[in-house]
Design a protein around this motif. Structure first.
Motif, mmCIF file in Angstrom:
data_model
loop_
_atom_site.group_PDB
_atom_site.id
_atom_site.type_symbol
_atom_site.label_atom_id
_atom_site.label_comp_id
_atom_site.label_asym_id
_atom_site.label_seq_id
_atom_site.Cartn_x
_atom_site.Cartn_y
_atom_site.Cartn_z
ATOM 1 N N MET A 173 56.882 38.291 40.668
ATOM 2 C CA MET A 173 55.585 38.785 40.186
ATOM 3 C C MET A 173 55.300 38.306 38.765
ATOM 4 S SD MET A 173 54.294 42.652 39.382
ATOM 5 C CE MET A 173 55.152 42.527 37.791
ATOM 6 N N PHE A 174 56.285 38.434 37.868
ATOM 7 C CA PHE A 174 56.068 37.999 36.488
ATOM 8 C C PHE A 174 55.911 36.483 36.404
ATOM 9 C CE2 PHE A 174 57.996 42.166 35.261
ATOM 10 C CZ PHE A 174 56.939 42.612 34.481
ATOM 11 N N GLY A 175 56.652 35.740 37.239
ATOM 12 C CA GLY A 175 56.499 34.291 37.262
ATOM 13 C C GLY A 175 55.103 33.887 37.713
ATOM 14 N N TYR A 176 54.601 34.560 38.740
ATOM 15 C CA TYR A 176 53.251 34.289 39.228
ATOM 16 C C TYR A 176 52.216 34.670 38.169
ATOM 17 C CZ TYR A 176 49.197 34.442 42.350
ATOM 18 O OH TYR A 176 47.964 34.232 42.932
ATOM 19 N N ALA A 177 52.446 35.812 37.495
ATOM 20 C CA ALA A 177 51.528 36.245 36.441
ATOM 21 C C ALA A 177 51.470 35.231 35.308
ATOM 22 C CB ALA A 177 51.959 37.614 35.900
ATOM 23 N N GLU A 178 52.626 34.683 34.939
ATOM 24 C CA GLU A 178 52.659 33.673 33.879
ATOM 25 C C GLU A 178 51.897 32.425 34.296
ATOM 26 O OE1 GLU A 178 55.889 31.214 31.122
ATOM 27 O OE2 GLU A 178 56.581 32.500 32.749
ATOM 28 N N LEU A 179 52.037 32.061 35.552
ATOM 29 C CA LEU A 179 51.331 30.884 36.064
ATOM 30 C C LEU A 179 49.818 31.078 36.006
ATOM 31 C CD1 LEU A 179 51.309 28.129 37.558
ATOM 32 C CD2 LEU A 179 51.443 29.426 39.693
ATOM 33 N N VAL A 180 49.324 32.212 36.514
ATOM 34 C CA VAL A 180 47.874 32.404 36.562
ATOM 35 C C VAL A 180 47.303 32.656 35.172
ATOM 36 C CG1 VAL A 180 47.962 33.260 38.925
ATOM 37 C CG2 VAL A 180 48.031 34.899 37.042
ATOM 38 N N GLU A 181 48.129 33.219 34.251
ATOM 39 C CA GLU A 181 47.633 33.488 32.904
ATOM 40 C C GLU A 181 47.299 32.193 32.164
ATOM 41 O OE1 GLU A 181 47.566 33.950 28.726
ATOM 42 O OE2 GLU A 181 49.300 33.060 29.730
ATOM 43 N N ARG A 182 47.950 31.092 32.567
ATOM 44 C CA ARG A 182 47.701 29.811 31.909
ATOM 45 C C ARG A 182 46.500 29.072 32.509
ATOM 46 N NH1 ARG A 182 53.509 28.940 32.435
ATOM 47 N NH2 ARG A 182 53.040 27.371 34.008
ATOM 48 N N GLN A 183 45.932 29.624 33.587
ATOM 49 C CA GLN A 183 44.881 28.913 34.304
ATOM 50 C C GLN A 183 43.502 29.482 33.978
ATOM 51 O OE1 GLN A 183 45.995 26.267 36.112
ATOM 52 N NE2 GLN A 183 47.963 26.941 35.304
ATOM 53 N N HIS A 184 42.487 28.684 34.260
ATOM 54 C CA HIS A 184 41.102 29.142 34.250
ATOM 55 C C HIS A 184 40.710 29.343 35.712
ATOM 56 C CE1 HIS A 184 39.813 28.489 29.995
ATOM 57 N NE2 HIS A 184 40.964 27.840 30.013
ATOM 58 N N ILE A 185 40.659 30.576 36.140
ATOM 59 C CA ILE A 185 40.326 30.859 37.530
ATOM 60 C C ILE A 185 38.820 30.724 37.691
ATOM 61 C CG2 ILE A 185 40.404 32.605 39.348
ATOM 62 C CD1 ILE A 185 42.934 33.670 37.992
ATOM 63 N N GLY A 186 38.409 29.986 38.709
ATOM 64 C CA GLY A 186 37.027 29.526 38.777
ATOM 65 C C GLY A 186 35.993 30.517 39.223
ATOM 66 N N SER A 187 36.378 31.632 39.849
ATOM 67 C CA SER A 187 35.373 32.548 40.364
ATOM 68 C C SER A 187 35.956 33.949 40.449
ATOM 69 C CB SER A 187 34.912 32.110 41.763
ATOM 70 O OG SER A 187 35.982 32.249 42.695
ATOM 71 N N GLU A 188 35.062 34.926 40.531
ATOM 72 C CA GLU A 188 35.520 36.307 40.682
ATOM 73 C C GLU A 188 36.212 36.495 42.025
ATOM 74 O OE1 GLU A 188 33.815 39.682 39.449
ATOM 75 O OE2 GLU A 188 33.023 38.895 37.576
ATOM 76 N N GLU A 189 35.760 35.786 43.033
ATOM 77 C CA GLU A 189 36.403 35.886 44.347
ATOM 78 C C GLU A 189 37.865 35.443 44.253
ATOM 79 O OE1 GLU A 189 35.880 34.235 48.937
ATOM 80 O OE2 GLU A 189 34.467 33.627 47.367
ATOM 81 N N ALA A 190 38.119 34.331 43.548
ATOM 82 C CA ALA A 190 39.499 33.882 43.354
ATOM 83 C C ALA A 190 40.273 34.887 42.510
ATOM 84 C CB ALA A 190 39.503 32.509 42.680
ATOM 85 N N GLY A 191 39.609 35.476 41.518
ATOM 86 C CA GLY A 191 40.263 36.476 40.702
ATOM 87 C C GLY A 191 40.686 37.696 41.496
ATOM 88 N N ARG A 192 39.830 38.137 42.413
ATOM 89 C CA ARG A 192 40.197 39.274 43.272
ATOM 90 C C ARG A 192 41.380 38.927 44.160
ATOM 91 N NH1 ARG A 192 34.575 40.210 43.120
ATOM 92 N NH2 ARG A 192 34.229 38.778 44.854
#
Length: 331
Positions: A173-192
């Motif tokens: 979970m923390f590894g995945y969180a670190e990965l997504v924290e470095r990204q620009h997620i393109g849409s609210e749908e992807a964020g959900r």
């Protein structure tokens, strides 16, 4: 280092990582900024620096629909979820891992000592304080309670939970969180979608804890809080300002959590209060010692603010008007 969800207006793009460093704020303005904005508005916490360690924090975080991930370093401090801050209605779960030990306490004397590399879990829906050591490096994932409640049985019985270092699910979970924290997620749908995946990973770890606590015979935190809420309502039943917010403030939990406790018990907070008031009024109307008192006076004494609400609720509860009930009882 928990984070409470910030208003969308606080960020230009809620799906892009945000970085904050106290070194970027002039020293003369630093604590004022922290106490007026960074603490209460952005994190939902009151931050107090240790007297012998100048306040500093460097953090990056990403807000998602239903989750929040953060990582950074901080000086020694106490971060407190105060009664006043509970009014924001946030009761998410914070999942925090730090390289140095920290302690979480509540005003009623409960505490959780989280060792270096361990992971602590607690809720932002109650009063609590986190005592953080100097130069703490932390990673934090915050997940909304609705997302987790659908995945974890007896979620509200898990008051404060500690996990040993190296838990494989939390590592993921923390590894995945670190990965997504470095990204620009393109849409609210992807964020959900990302928030849902974080919630599922957190749930895998928390579900292992729920059965052990249920089988251990430990009193249910949820049941204890519900009982305390009911006792507080009885004590304040005749107050016109009685509400989930006033009871929550008294118990050190959020108004929304008070409402959830009653909903899970099969009724709403408002219906519970109305029922108790109706039962009290019926006893008064049935008692010949109070036959001389006006019904309106009894209604105001019961805590009703206006007679129209009282008459409507009485008729709904008993199927007749208060005056008809009194006439039938008079010999």
């Amino acid at each position: 280092m928990p984070q409470a969800t910030a208003p969308a207006a606080a960020q230009a793009n809620v799906l892009a990582p945000v970085r904050f460093n106290t070194a970027d704020v002039p020293e003369a303005e630093r604590m004022a900024f922290v106490r007026e904005f960074y603490g209460p508005v952005l994190t939902g916490l009151d931050l107090a620096p240790a007297p012998d360690d100048p306040f500093r924090i460097s953090v990056s975080f990403l807000e998602l629909p239903g989750a929040w991930v953060a990582q950074g370093t901080a000086s020694a401090m106490v971060s407190t979820r105060t009664t006043a801050l509970l009014s924001d209605g946030i009761d998410d779960l914070t999942i925090c891992r730090a390289e140095r030990a920290y302690r979480v306490t509540t005003p009623d004397g409960r505490e959780m000592n989280v060792g270096a590399g361990e992971t602590g879990v607690w809720t932002l829906g109650q009063r609590s304080s986190s005592i953080i050591q100097p130069d703490t490096v932390f990673r934090s994932v915050q997940v909304s309670r609705p997302l987790l409640r659908a995945l974890v049985p007896n979620l509200d019985d898990l008051d404060m939970v500690r996990f040993a270092p190296g838990d494989p699910v939390l590592d993921l979970m923390f590894g995945y969180a670190e990965l997504v924290e470095r990204q620009h997620i393109g849409s609210e749908e992807a964020g959900r979608l990302v928030a849902g995946q974080l919630a599922e990973l957190a749930a895998l770890a928390l579900k292992r804890e729920a059965p052990r606590r249920e089988m251990s015979g430990r009193n249910s935190v949820r049941a204890a809080r519900l009982a305390a809420a009911k006792a507080a309502i009885h004590a304040a039943l005749h107050r016109p300002d009685l509400s989930a917010a006033t009871i929550g403030a008294q118990l050190g939990i959020s108004a929304r959590y008070v409402q959830v406790l009653f909903e899970e018990d099969g009724e709403t907070f408002s219906s519970h209060v109305a029922r108790l008031r109706m039962e009290w009024l019926r006893r008064m109307l049935d008692d010949p010692r109070h036959a001389h008192r006006r019904i309106s006076d009894l209604a105001f004494e019961a805590g009703f603010r206006d007679l129209s609400t009282f008459n409507r609720q009485f008729r709904r509860h008993f199927g007749e008007a208060p005056s008809a009930a009194r006439r039938r009882e008079v010999p």
